[in-house]
Structures are given as structure tokens and as C-alpha cells.
Design an enzyme around this catalytic site. Structure first.
Site, PDB file in Angstrom:
ATOM      1  N   ARG A 385      -6.389  -2.214  -0.962  1.00 12.89           N
ATOM      2  CA  ARG A 385      -5.132  -1.618  -1.439  1.00 12.89           C
ATOM      3  C   ARG A 385      -4.226  -2.735  -1.957  1.00 12.89           C
ATOM      4  O   ARG A 385      -3.825  -3.608  -1.194  1.00 12.89           O
ATOM      5  CB  ARG A 385      -4.419  -0.873  -0.308  1.00 12.89           C
ATOM      6  CG  ARG A 385      -5.240   0.259   0.329  1.00 12.89           C
ATOM      7  CD  ARG A 385      -5.295   1.494  -0.548  1.00 12.89           C
ATOM      8  NE  ARG A 385      -6.200   2.489  -0.018  1.00 12.89           N
ATOM      9  CZ  ARG A 385      -5.868   3.433   0.849  1.00 12.89           C
ATOM     10  NH1 ARG A 385      -4.635   3.494   1.311  1.00 12.89           N
ATOM     11  NH2 ARG A 385      -6.771   4.305   1.265  1.00 12.89           N
ATOM     12  N   GLU A 387      -1.226  -3.147  -2.431  1.00 18.67           N
ATOM     13  CA  GLU A 387       0.161  -2.782  -2.135  1.00 18.67           C
ATOM     14  C   GLU A 387       0.992  -4.034  -1.851  1.00 18.67           C
ATOM     15  O   GLU A 387       0.531  -4.953  -1.182  1.00 18.67           O
ATOM     16  CB  GLU A 387       0.216  -1.865  -0.910  1.00 18.67           C
ATOM     17  CG  GLU A 387      -0.490  -0.539  -1.114  1.00 18.67           C
ATOM     18  CD  GLU A 387      -0.462   0.307   0.153  1.00 18.67           C
ATOM     19  OE1 GLU A 387       0.259   1.319   0.162  1.00 18.67           O
ATOM     20  OE2 GLU A 387      -1.149  -0.054   1.110  1.00 18.67           O
ATOM     21  N   ARG A 393       2.314  -3.438   9.520  1.00 16.85           N
ATOM     22  CA  ARG A 393       1.153  -2.551   9.660  1.00 16.85           C
ATOM     23  C   ARG A 393       0.321  -2.376   8.394  1.00 16.85           C
ATOM     24  O   ARG A 393      -0.609  -1.570   8.372  1.00 16.85           O
ATOM     25  CB  ARG A 393       1.603  -1.184  10.161  1.00 16.85           C
ATOM     26  CG  ARG A 393       2.500  -0.411   9.206  1.00 16.85           C
ATOM     27  CD  ARG A 393       2.798   0.975   9.765  1.00 16.85           C
ATOM     28  NE  ARG A 393       3.494   1.819   8.810  1.00 16.85           N
ATOM     29  CZ  ARG A 393       3.734   3.114   8.993  1.00 16.85           C
ATOM     30  NH1 ARG A 393       3.286   3.700  10.097  1.00 16.85           N
ATOM     31  NH2 ARG A 393       4.369   3.812   8.101  1.00 16.85           N
ATOM     32  N   HIS A 394       0.643  -3.134   7.336  1.00 19.49           N
ATOM     33  CA  HIS A 394      -0.101  -2.992   6.082  1.00 19.49           C
ATOM     34  C   HIS A 394      -0.906  -4.252   5.771  1.00 19.49           C
ATOM     35  O   HIS A 394      -0.439  -5.369   5.961  1.00 19.49           O
ATOM     36  CB  HIS A 394       0.846  -2.699   4.913  1.00 19.49           C
ATOM     37  CG  HIS A 394       1.379  -1.300   4.908  1.00 19.49           C
ATOM     38  ND1 HIS A 394       2.588  -0.963   5.468  1.00 19.49           N
ATOM     39  CD2 HIS A 394       0.852  -0.149   4.434  1.00 19.49           C
ATOM     40  CE1 HIS A 394       2.800   0.332   5.334  1.00 19.49           C
ATOM     41  NE2 HIS A 394       1.756   0.853   4.706  1.00 19.49           N
ATOM     42  N   GLU A 536       1.661   6.245  12.113  1.00 23.59           N
ATOM     43  CA  GLU A 536       0.537   6.960  11.493  1.00 23.59           C
ATOM     44  C   GLU A 536      -0.690   6.063  11.413  1.00 23.59           C
ATOM     45  O   GLU A 536      -0.603   4.897  11.029  1.00 23.59           O
ATOM     46  CB  GLU A 536       0.948   7.407  10.082  1.00 23.59           C
ATOM     47  CG  GLU A 536      -0.145   8.163   9.335  1.00 23.59           C
ATOM     48  CD  GLU A 536      -0.850   7.273   8.328  1.00 23.59           C
ATOM     49  OE1 GLU A 536      -2.092   7.373   8.253  1.00 23.59           O
ATOM     50  OE2 GLU A 536      -0.185   6.484   7.640  1.00 23.59           O
ATOM     51  N   SER A 539      -5.145   9.751   7.780  1.00 25.26           N
ATOM     52  CA  SER A 539      -4.889  10.895   6.914  1.00 25.26           C
ATOM     53  C   SER A 539      -6.192  11.656   6.719  1.00 25.26           C
ATOM     54  O   SER A 539      -7.260  11.052   6.593  1.00 25.26           O
ATOM     55  CB  SER A 539      -4.357  10.442   5.548  1.00 25.26           C
ATOM     56  OG  SER A 539      -3.054   9.921   5.684  1.00 25.26           O
ATOM     57  N   ARG A 587      -5.554  -0.884  12.461  1.00 32.05           N
ATOM     58  CA  ARG A 587      -4.338  -0.193  12.914  1.00 32.05           C
ATOM     59  C   ARG A 587      -4.578   0.556  14.225  1.00 32.05           C
ATOM     60  O   ARG A 587      -3.700   0.613  15.089  1.00 32.05           O
ATOM     61  CB  ARG A 587      -3.832   0.766  11.832  1.00 32.05           C
ATOM     62  CG  ARG A 587      -2.416   1.249  12.085  1.00 32.05           C
ATOM     63  CD  ARG A 587      -1.882   2.138  10.972  1.00 32.05           C
ATOM     64  NE  ARG A 587      -1.656   1.398   9.736  1.00 32.05           N
ATOM     65  CZ  ARG A 587      -1.058   1.920   8.666  1.00 32.05           C
ATOM     66  NH1 ARG A 587      -0.628   3.173   8.697  1.00 32.05           N
ATOM     67  NH2 ARG A 587      -0.894   1.210   7.586  1.00 32.05           N
TER      68      ARG A 587
END
Length: 613
Positions: A385, A387, A393-394, A536, A539, A587
Site C-alpha cells: 500500500r 499510503e 498502525r500503517h 480496526e 475488512s 496489526r
């Protein structure tokens, strides 16, 4: 010069005068001293000959001619004279026997001293020779030798327990800590987070081995042989409650003397650091960037050893549960012509002249596996990712645990699976990793995760309502931000006594293009998220399996349909209703152990600013 006189005459000695009686007494003492020295010289000579392995032969070093009975004729030829003969001598003659005896005693004393020194040297060389094979650096070619060397039958440090006290063992580990005393050396040896105290005594191994061991640098890899022994008092600085009395030690690999940081300091908890501050001896605080820049050192702490063993067991339990439910493990490509999730968070690259990207998830290909009648599949693999998320947490690369399955009646079947899967994983970690959990807890204190046997399931609307009642302003058709997730987690814990729950029927606008809208309200979707400790982790959703609807949703999300044409075409040949989920392994472990940063659970983390080591 000495002299003696017979009768009333006086004997001169060393510038002083002594009577006939005193001269006689002096001669007797010298005779006695000479006899003792002759005997000692003979003993030393015999011992030296025995150690050298030689036959006793006459030589210049022999002392056989230096002692024995005196023949009668020798008494008149200038040999040794007894004290009784002093009375019959004249003044000049009386000087001779005492002088000879004094000279003889001096020669014997010198000879005894020489023999004793020679014996000490010989014994020292033998001691050095006997211990020299018991320690030292092992050359690389020796490590390539054939198997079967007895000192390489190694026992794990974790298996050094009271039940094997008295046994001789061979162990390998790193030099974790040293304490030197005049006649002994204490070394704490560390192997994979387990530690044991080793005692090296000079009386057992010699001074040279003590010197060798003492100059070993911290983190050097050594192997040793010793006897498992009970400690004199309980040990608080090691994991093992026995100690090793060392007989032999070999260094396989030396560490640099100067380290970026000391592993012992990197293993300190916040409470430990605060205590050193109060004691006036502050321990260095090893910061996160320093740890990650020197990850091979940081990984050696007991907590990090435990974290990655727990991570391994999470994967094992994940596979174990799914395989018991008829799932097949697959492996999908990570190089793609188009994006798998949509959006801009994608790593683009040139693939032999064609535009390509790294897979944001295995989503498209695991769905294609369902199209190929595999029914139930899962994958454990890397996810990318791009991002720019500088959060706790990323990550830009993480390990994805992905599942896809055929739906028989309703998409809630996927939630049922998740509701059983994760309590299974949590329970297995409690059963299989008690020591690892305690090792993490020692450096990063945390409470065990609270979860229900039957996983709590709330709708997204119910979650929004709970937040509103708590005074939080939340968009009912938007996504939850980090603060809202944490607040909802607190509310759920207070009301339902669980830190693990699901939120389902998410707004369609915040889900990927391939997510199936709800039949009764297209503003919502057949999708869900799962939370641990208010964050979270996962998903999931039912997928769109109609190619026309899939194309429509892809265009609405700004995706070039041509780049995913092979994916959409797979649905033109018929496909059953299906769905699945994806979760980040790092995570899960981070939240299971209540750690404050996901980089602690990534072996070599990749974030927007880190591409090495």
C-alpha cells in the site's frame, strides 16, 4: 673464613669468636641441614626425571654424587668430616670442616632452588598444555568438519532445568553479560531470549582460560561444555534456575567490541528505566529509529524473540482452523497490470515496457480462484500500500491473511467464520505461548485480551448511535476515523465486556468497488470490519459477482476497466455468490499484545520513510 680450636682454644668465625663447644654444635647443624637438602634434591631430581619420561642416568644435572655415605678413606682426602672429629684437629685444621660444610650447604640450597624453579616451570607448561585445548577461537574450516564431534551435540538453553542437574551439557549462545572476580568469572549466556548463568573457575580451567573468556566481547557467539549445577541462591537475572560450571569454551564468532547499543538496555521496560533514573544511574533509552536501524541487534531482546514466535503461532492457528474447515491455501501474483483496490495508494512500476503495479491485496485473484471452483481458499502473503500514512498502525508492506469462500445462503456465513476463527487463534496463543506472552509482558506490560465465546456483532448504524449518545459527532454514511474507533471500543467494552467485536453493514461509499450493496438499501453494503482494543484489524464483504454491475462500480471508483478486464471476464463464465476478508498479521499481533506501534511486530518494517535494512 671460619676457624675452630681444640680444648681451651677459641675458634674464629665470621669475625667473631666461639668456643670449642659452639663450633661442635655449629658443625652438627650444618650436617643436618646438608642431609635434608641432599634428600630434597634427590626427590626433585627424581620427580623431574619422571615427568620428562627419562631413565635416571648420570649427567651434569645429576645430584647422585652430591649425597650418600662417606667412606673411611674419604675422611682423610678432604671430604666431609663429622663434628666428632673437630676435637682432634689443630686450630688450622679445625677451620676446614665447618667451612666445607657451609660451602656444601650453600651449593645444595642453590641446587634445590634451581630444581624447584625448573619443576614449577615444567608444571606450568603442562598445565598450560592440558588446558589449551579447552578454549580458543574456532576457525571457519573447523566449523565445516564432518558431523559427529561430541562437543557439538547441543542442548537448548531453554531445556536447562533442575531435572538434569549433574549432567554434562554442550550449549551455544551469545555473551550477554560478564562479571569478573579474582578467581572466577560469571557469564550470562543468552540463546533466543533464554538466559543461563555460567561459572568459570580458575582452579578448574586455569588462569589462561579465564583471561580468554574475560576478553570476549558482548554478543560474541560461543559454545561451551559444563556441568548443570544448582545455584547457591535463587537466580533473578536469568530465565533458567540452574547454572553451568564450565569446563571448556570456544568462540565461534566474535562481535565488535563497540555496539550501537547493548541488548540488555534495549530489553528494559519503561518501569526499569524510571527506576534507574531514581537510583541516580540512568540506563540509556534505546529509541525506535536506533532499534530499526540496527534491527539484527534489536531482534535479540527477549520481548522481540517472543513477539515473532507469537506471530508465527498466529499464522499456524490461522492455517490450522481454515484447513479444518475445508479451505485450500493458494498463492497469487504480486505483479499486476491494474490496481486491485482502486485509489492512488499503489506502487507503480515498469514491467518490461508495460505499466504495472504491486498488488494492494490478493483480492482479484482469490475471487478468480472461486470462479475456478475452488470454493474455499486462503492466502498468507505480502500486501503493498503506497499510503503516506505516518501512523502507529500503517505500513507500506505487510503480511496479509486473506480468505475467500463460496456463500451458500447469506453473507453472514463469512462473519460466522470470523467469529469462530479469531477466538480459536486467541485461545491457541494462550495455550501455546505462555512463556512468550510473559516475555512480552515483562518489557511491555499489558492485560490479556477480553473476548466473548460468541463474538459480538453490531450494525454500523448501531455503532454510530452509541457514539452519538456519548456526545460524538459522526457522519452516518462516512467512515470512522481513528478517534471514533477508539471511543466506540471503550463504549463496547463498558457495555458488553469485550475488546473483540464486529461492525457490519458499512456505507457503500467507503468500501471497495467490488463490494456487494445491501439489497434493502444501496447506501449500505454487505460488508463488515472487525476490531480489537478499539482499532480496526480487518475488512470483509460479499463480492459483486455480476460482470455488468462490477464494471459499473469500477468506473464509479475511477478505475480503468481495461486494466482489470481479465478479472471481470472471469465472471462472464458463471460464478457462485462469494465473499471473504483480509487482515494484517502485524496489526493482529500488535493489538493482541497491546503494543503501541506496528513496527514492533514487523520484522523489517517498510513505511513511507524506511526502505532499509
Amino acid at each position: 673464613m671460619s676457624s675452630s680450636m681444640v680444648g681451651s682454644e677459641v675458634v674464629e668465625e665470621s669475625g667473631e669468636k666461639m668456643s670449642k663447644k659452639e663450633a661442635k654444635k655449629r658443625a652438627a647443624k650444618l650436617e643436618k641441614r646438608a642431609a635434608k637438602l641432599e634428600k630434597r634434591a634427590a626427590e626433585l631430581d627424581k620427580l623431574l626425571r619422571k615427568q620428562e619420561g627419562e631413565e635416571a642416568t648420570s649427567s651434569s644435572l645429576s645430584v647422585e654424587e652430591d649425597y650418600g655415605d662417606v667412606a673411611p678413606n674419604e675422611l682423610t682426602d678432604g671430604g666431609i668430616m663429622s663434628s666428632s672429629m673437630v676435637e682432634k684437629m689443630s686450630k688450622e685444621e679445625a677451620k676446614k670442616p665447618t667451612a666445607k660444610l657451609e660451602k656444601r650447604v650453600a651449593e645444595l640450597e642453590k641446587r634445590v632452588a634451581e630444581l624447584e624453579e625448573l619443576l614449577r616451570k615444567q608444571e606450568g607448561e603442562e598445565a598450560k598444555e592440558s588446558f589449551s585445548s579447552d578454549y580458543g577461537d574456532v576457525a571457519p574450516n573447523e566449523l565445516q568438519s564432518a558431523a559427529g564431534s561430541s562437543w557439538r551435540e547441543l542442548t537448548d538453553v531453554s531445556n536447562l532445568v533442575e531435572e538434569i542437574v549433574g549432567s554434562e551439557v554442550s550449549i551455544r549462545g551469545r555473551v550477554h553479560k560478564k562479571r569478573f572476580f579474582p578467581d572466577k568469572l560469571f557469564i550470562i549466556l543468552r540463546e533466543c531470549g533464554f538466559t543461563v548463568q555460567c561459572v568459570v573457575k580458575e582452579t578448574s580451567v586455569g588462569a589462561n582460560m579465564i583471561k580468554f573468556v574475560n576478553q570476549l566481547s558482548l554478543e560474541s557467539v560461543v559454545e561451551l561444555i559444563g556441568v548443570v549445577s544448582p545455584p547457591k541462591q535463587p537466580l533473578i537475572a536469568t530465565t533458567q534456575q540452574v547454572e553451568i560450571h564450565v569446563r571448556k569454551m570456544y568462540c565461534l564468532s566474535r562481535s565488535l567490541p563497540k555496539l550501537p547499543f547493548v541488548v540488555e538496555n534495549a530489553a528494559l521496560s519503561e518501569a526499569d528505566i524510571q527506576k534507574t533514573l531514581k537510583d541516580g544511574k540512568p540506563a540509556p533509552r534505546v529509541l525506535q529509529d536506533t532499534r530499526l536501524n540496527n534491527r539484527v541487534l534489536d531482534m535479540r531482546t527477549p520481548a522481540n524473540q517472543a513477539i515473532f514466535r507469537i506471530q508465527c503461532q498466529v499464522q499456524i492457528a490461522f492455517r490450522e482452523f481454515l484447513q479444518s474447515k475445508g479451505f485450500l491455501e493458494i498463492h497469487t501474483p504480486k505483479l499486476m497490470a491494474g490496481t486491485s483496490e482502486g485509489g492512488s495508494a499503489v506502487f507503480r512500476l515498469d514491467y518490461k515496457g508495460q505499466p504495472a503495479c504491486l498488488a494492494q491485496s490478493p483480492q482479484l485473484h482469490k475471487q478468480m480462484a472461486i470462479c475456478g471452483d475452488m470454493r474455499r481458499v486462503f492466502e498468507v502473503g505480502p500486501v503493498f500500500r503506497a499510503e503516506d500514512s505516518f501512523t502507529h498502525r500503517h505500513l507500506c508492506e505487510f503480511v496479509g491473511l486473506d480468505v475467500e469462500m463460496e456463500i451458500r445462503t447469506h453473507y453472514s456465513e463469512i462473519m460466522d467464520l470470523v467469529g469462530d476463527l479469531f477466538p480459536f487463534i486467541f485461545t491457541k496463543i494462550e495455550e501455546r505461548c505462555p512463556k512468550e506472552v510473559e516475555a512480552v509482558r515483562k518489557q511491555y506490560p499489558f492485560q490479556s485480551l477480553k473476548f466473548l465465546p460468541q463474538t459480538l456483532r453490531l450494525t454500523f448504524a448501531q455503532g454510530i448511535q452509541m457514539l452519538k449518545e456519548a456526545g460524538e459527532e459522526v457522519d452516518p454514511l462516512g467512515d470512522l476515523n481513528t478517534e471514533s474507533e477508539r471511543k466506540l471500543g471503550q463504549l463496547v467494552l463498558e457495555k458488553y465486556k469485550t475488546e473483540f467485536y464486529m461492525l457490519h453493514r458499512y456505507p457503500s461509499a467507503v468500501r471497495p468497488f467490488y463490494t456487494m450493496p445491501c439489497e434493502d438499501d444501496s447506501n449500505y453494503s454487505n460488508s463488515f470490519d472487525v476490531f480489537i482494543r478499539g482499532e480496526e484489524i480487518m475488512s470483509g464483504a460479499q463480492r459483486i459477482h455480476d460482470p455488468q454491475l462490477l464494471e459499473k462500480r469500477a468506473r464509479e471508483c475511477g478505475i480503468d476497466v481495461k486494466t482489470i478486464s481479465t478479472y471481470i471476464d472471469a465472471f462472464r463464465y458463471g460464478v457462485p455468490p462469494h465473499g471473504g476478508f483480509g487482515v494484517g498479521l502485524e496489526r493482529v499481533v500488535m493489538l493482541l499484545c497491546a503494543l503501541n506501534n506496528i513496527r514492533k511486530t514487523s520484522l523489517f518494517p517498510r513505511d513511507p520513510q524506511r526502505l532499509a535494512p
